[in-house]
Design a protein around this motif. Structure first.
Motif, PDB file in Angstrom:
ATOM      1  N   PRO A  17     -37.704  43.348   1.169  1.00 38.42           N
ATOM      2  CA  PRO A  17     -37.056  42.058   0.949  1.00 38.42           C
ATOM      3  C   PRO A  17     -36.418  41.557   2.239  1.00 38.42           C
ATOM      4  O   PRO A  17     -36.047  42.356   3.104  1.00 38.42           O
ATOM      5  CB  PRO A  17     -35.980  42.368  -0.100  1.00 38.42           C
ATOM      6  N   PRO A  18     -36.309  40.242   2.369  1.00 38.45           N
ATOM      7  CA  PRO A  18     -35.679  39.723   3.590  1.00 38.45           C
ATOM      8  C   PRO A  18     -34.240  40.218   3.692  1.00 38.45           C
ATOM      9  O   PRO A  18     -33.567  40.417   2.695  1.00 38.45           O
ATOM     10  CB  PRO A  18     -35.732  38.209   3.414  1.00 38.45           C
ATOM     11  N   GLN A  19     -33.768  40.438   4.899  1.00 30.93           N
ATOM     12  CA  GLN A  19     -32.400  40.888   5.113  1.00 30.93           C
ATOM     13  C   GLN A  19     -31.446  39.807   4.632  1.00 30.93           C
ATOM     14  O   GLN A  19     -31.705  38.620   4.791  1.00 30.93           O
ATOM     15  CB  GLN A  19     -32.162  41.176   6.594  1.00 30.93           C
ATOM     16  N   LEU A  20     -30.349  40.228   4.038  1.00 31.38           N
ATOM     17  CA  LEU A  20     -29.375  39.268   3.523  1.00 31.38           C
ATOM     18  C   LEU A  20     -28.870  38.342   4.614  1.00 31.38           C
ATOM     19  O   LEU A  20     -28.633  37.163   4.385  1.00 31.38           O
ATOM     20  CB  LEU A  20     -28.207  40.000   2.866  1.00 31.38           C
ATOM     21  N   ALA A  21     -28.697  38.864   5.810  1.00 32.99           N
ATOM     22  CA  ALA A  21     -28.180  38.041   6.901  1.00 32.99           C
ATOM     23  C   ALA A  21     -29.158  36.930   7.268  1.00 32.99           C
ATOM     24  O   ALA A  21     -28.757  35.891   7.765  1.00 32.99           O
ATOM     25  CB  ALA A  21     -27.886  38.907   8.109  1.00 32.99           C
ATOM     26  N   ASP A  22     -30.448  37.162   7.028  1.00 34.16           N
ATOM     27  CA  ASP A  22     -31.458  36.179   7.379  1.00 34.16           C
ATOM     28  C   ASP A  22     -31.688  35.159   6.278  1.00 34.16           C
ATOM     29  O   ASP A  22     -32.216  34.088   6.534  1.00 34.16           O
ATOM     30  CB  ASP A  22     -32.789  36.876   7.695  1.00 34.16           C
ATOM     31  N   ALA A  23     -31.318  35.489   5.053  1.00 33.72           N
ATOM     32  CA  ALA A  23     -31.558  34.602   3.928  1.00 33.72           C
ATOM     33  C   ALA A  23     -30.469  33.546   3.858  1.00 33.72           C
ATOM     34  O   ALA A  23     -29.296  33.845   3.982  1.00 33.72           O
ATOM     35  CB  ALA A  23     -31.593  35.413   2.630  1.00 33.72           C
ATOM     36  N   LYS A  24     -30.896  32.300   3.660  1.00 35.37           N
ATOM     37  CA  LYS A  24     -29.928  31.220   3.511  1.00 35.37           C
ATOM     38  C   LYS A  24     -29.563  31.109   2.042  1.00 35.37           C
ATOM     39  O   LYS A  24     -30.434  31.153   1.175  1.00 35.37           O
ATOM     40  CB  LYS A  24     -30.524  29.902   3.994  1.00 35.37           C
ATOM     41  N   PRO A  25     -28.269  30.960   1.757  1.00 37.64           N
ATOM     42  CA  PRO A  25     -27.867  30.814   0.368  1.00 37.64           C
ATOM     43  C   PRO A  25     -28.447  29.532  -0.244  1.00 37.64           C
ATOM     44  O   PRO A  25     -28.616  28.523   0.436  1.00 37.64           O
ATOM     45  CB  PRO A  25     -26.343  30.719   0.425  1.00 37.64           C
ATOM     46  N   VAL A  26     -28.727  29.596  -1.504  1.00 33.21           N
ATOM     47  CA  VAL A  26     -29.192  28.443  -2.245  1.00 33.21           C
ATOM     48  C   VAL A  26     -28.005  27.513  -2.449  1.00 33.21           C
ATOM     49  O   VAL A  26     -26.892  27.960  -2.725  1.00 33.21           O
ATOM     50  CB  VAL A  26     -29.758  28.898  -3.613  1.00 33.21           C
ATOM     51  N   LEU A  27     -28.241  26.215  -2.302  1.00 35.51           N
ATOM     52  CA  LEU A  27     -27.206  25.240  -2.610  1.00 35.51           C
ATOM     53  C   LEU A  27     -27.443  24.739  -4.024  1.00 35.51           C
ATOM     54  O   LEU A  27     -28.512  24.229  -4.341  1.00 35.51           O
ATOM     55  CB  LEU A  27     -27.220  24.081  -1.616  1.00 35.51           C
ATOM     56  N   LEU A  28     -26.444  24.912  -4.859  1.00 33.50           N
ATOM     57  CA  LEU A  28     -26.527  24.486  -6.243  1.00 33.50           C
ATOM     58  C   LEU A  28     -26.228  22.994  -6.342  1.00 33.50           C
ATOM     59  O   LEU A  28     -26.008  22.318  -5.340  1.00 33.50           O
ATOM     60  CB  LEU A  28     -25.548  25.302  -7.092  1.00 33.50           C
ATOM     61  N   SER A  29     -26.153  22.494  -7.531  1.00 41.38           N
ATOM     62  CA  SER A  29     -25.852  21.097  -7.779  1.00 41.38           C
ATOM     63  C   SER A  29     -24.639  20.649  -6.968  1.00 41.38           C
ATOM     64  O   SER A  29     -23.619  21.315  -6.949  1.00 41.38           O
ATOM     65  CB  SER A  29     -25.585  20.901  -9.273  1.00 41.38           C
ATOM     66  N   GLY A  30     -24.761  19.526  -6.291  1.00 42.44           N
ATOM     67  CA  GLY A  30     -23.663  19.001  -5.500  1.00 42.44           C
ATOM     68  C   GLY A  30     -23.486  19.684  -4.163  1.00 42.44           C
ATOM     69  O   GLY A  30     -22.564  19.375  -3.430  1.00 42.44           O
ATOM     70  N   GLY A  31     -24.321  20.652  -3.835  1.00 44.43           N
ATOM     71  CA  GLY A  31     -24.214  21.335  -2.552  1.00 44.43           C
ATOM     72  C   GLY A  31     -23.334  22.564  -2.564  1.00 44.43           C
ATOM     73  O   GLY A  31     -22.988  23.097  -1.517  1.00 44.43           O
ATOM     74  N   ASN A  32     -22.928  23.028  -3.747  1.00 45.92           N
ATOM     75  CA  ASN A  32     -22.089  24.223  -3.818  1.00 45.92           C
ATOM     76  C   ASN A  32     -22.939  25.458  -3.508  1.00 45.92           C
ATOM     77  O   ASN A  32     -23.949  25.691  -4.153  1.00 45.92           O
ATOM     78  CB  ASN A  32     -21.460  24.353  -5.208  1.00 45.92           C
ATOM     79  N   PRO A  33     -22.536  26.264  -2.512  1.00 41.97           N
ATOM     80  CA  PRO A  33     -23.331  27.450  -2.159  1.00 41.97           C
ATOM     81  C   PRO A  33     -23.326  28.509  -3.263  1.00 41.97           C
ATOM     82  O   PRO A  33     -22.292  28.774  -3.873  1.00 41.97           O
ATOM     83  CB  PRO A  33     -22.618  27.997  -0.917  1.00 41.97           C
ATOM     84  N   GLN A  34     -24.497  29.081  -3.504  1.00 40.52           N
ATOM     85  CA  GLN A  34     -24.612  30.187  -4.455  1.00 40.52           C
ATOM     86  C   GLN A  34     -24.427  31.486  -3.683  1.00 40.52           C
ATOM     87  O   GLN A  34     -25.302  31.913  -2.944  1.00 40.52           O
ATOM     88  CB  GLN A  34     -25.965  30.169  -5.146  1.00 40.52           C
ATOM     89  N   ILE A  35     -23.253  32.084  -3.846  1.00 38.15           N
ATOM     90  CA  ILE A  35     -22.913  33.322  -3.150  1.00 38.15           C
ATOM     91  C   ILE A  35     -22.649  34.387  -4.212  1.00 38.15           C
ATOM     92  O   ILE A  35     -21.953  34.130  -5.197  1.00 38.15           O
ATOM     93  CB  ILE A  35     -21.649  33.135  -2.269  1.00 38.15           C
ATOM     94  N   ALA A  36     -23.186  35.571  -4.002  1.00 42.89           N
ATOM     95  CA  ALA A  36     -22.999  36.656  -4.961  1.00 42.89           C
ATOM     96  C   ALA A  36     -21.519  36.992  -5.106  1.00 42.89           C
ATOM     97  O   ALA A  36     -20.750  36.931  -4.139  1.00 42.89           O
ATOM     98  CB  ALA A  36     -23.764  37.897  -4.511  1.00 42.89           C
ATOM     99  N   LYS A  37     -21.140  37.364  -6.310  1.00 42.45           N
ATOM    100  CA  LYS A  37     -19.764  37.778  -6.578  1.00 42.45           C
ATOM    101  C   LYS A  37     -19.403  38.932  -5.648  1.00 42.45           C
ATOM    102  O   LYS A  37     -20.190  39.845  -5.440  1.00 42.45           O
ATOM    103  CB  LYS A  37     -19.648  38.233  -8.033  1.00 42.45           C
TER     104      LYS A  37
END
Length: 153
Positions: free
Chosen positions: A14-34
Motif C-alpha cells: 500500500p502507498p505510504q501514509l506520508a505520500d497519500a493525500k487525505p480525502v477532502l469530504l463535503s465542504g473541504g473538511n479533511p478526512q483524517i483517521a481518529k
C-alpha cells in the motif's frame, strides 16, 4: 495445469501514509483517521484546503499558548483540544466558506462566541477568508474554555 487457478495472489504494497493525500469530504473538511496527540492534528491542519491551513496553524499555536498542557486528538474528522485527553473544550471543523471553531461550553463564557448553536451550552466562532482574526479575543476564549468542564467524546 490447464484450467486450474493458482491459489497464490500477488500482494501489493500500500502507498505510504506520508505520500497519500487525505480525502477532502463535503465542504473541504479533511478526512483524517481518529488519533490522539499532535501528529493527527498537524496532519489535519496540513490537509486543510487553501487559506484555511494557514489559519489552522495560527489557531493551533494560539490554543497551545493559551492552554498550557493542552491535549489534542482528531475524532469525527475534527481536531479536538482538551486538558485530560478525555474531555474536550474546543473543536475545529472545515466548511466550504469558513472554519468553524466550536466552544463546547461557550455559552458560559464572557463574552460568548458570537454564533449560537442548537445545543444549549455550545457556541461557535466562524472564520472566513477575509476576516481579521482577533488573536487577543480568541486567546481569551481559549483560556476561559480550558477552565470549564469539557465534553466527553
Amino acid at each position: 495445469m490447464t484450467g486450474e487457478t493458482s491459489s497464490r495472489t500477488t500482494k501489493r504494497t500500500p502507498p505510504q501514509l506520508a505520500d497519500a493525500k487525505p480525502v477532502l469530504l463535503s465542504g473541504g473538511n479533511p478526512q483524517i483517521a481518529k488519533g490522539y496527540g499532535d501528529e493527527p492534528v498537524q496532519a489535519y491542519i496540513a490537509a486543510m484546503p487553501g487559506w484555511k491551513s494557514g489559519v489552522g496553524k495560527r489557531l493551533d499555536a494560539i490554543i497551545e499558548r493559551s492552554a498550557p498542557g493542552v491535549r489534542k486528538a482528531v475524532n469525527w474528522n475534527s481536531p479536538l483540544y482538551g486538558l485530560d485527553g478525555r474531555h474536550w473544550f474546543l473543536g475545529i471543523h472545515v466548511f466550504a466558506r469558513y472554519i468553524k471553531v466550536a466552544f463546547f461550553r461557550g455559552a458560559e463564557m464572557e463574552p460568548p462566541p458570537p454564533v449560537a448553536s442548537k445545543q444549549k451550552h455550545v457556541r461557535y466562532f466562524h472564520i472566513h477568508e477575509t476576516d481579521e482574526l482577533n488573536e487577543k479575543q480568541f486567546s481569551d476564549w481559549v483560556k476561559q474554555a480550558s477552565k470549564l468542564p469539557g465534553e466527553k467524546m
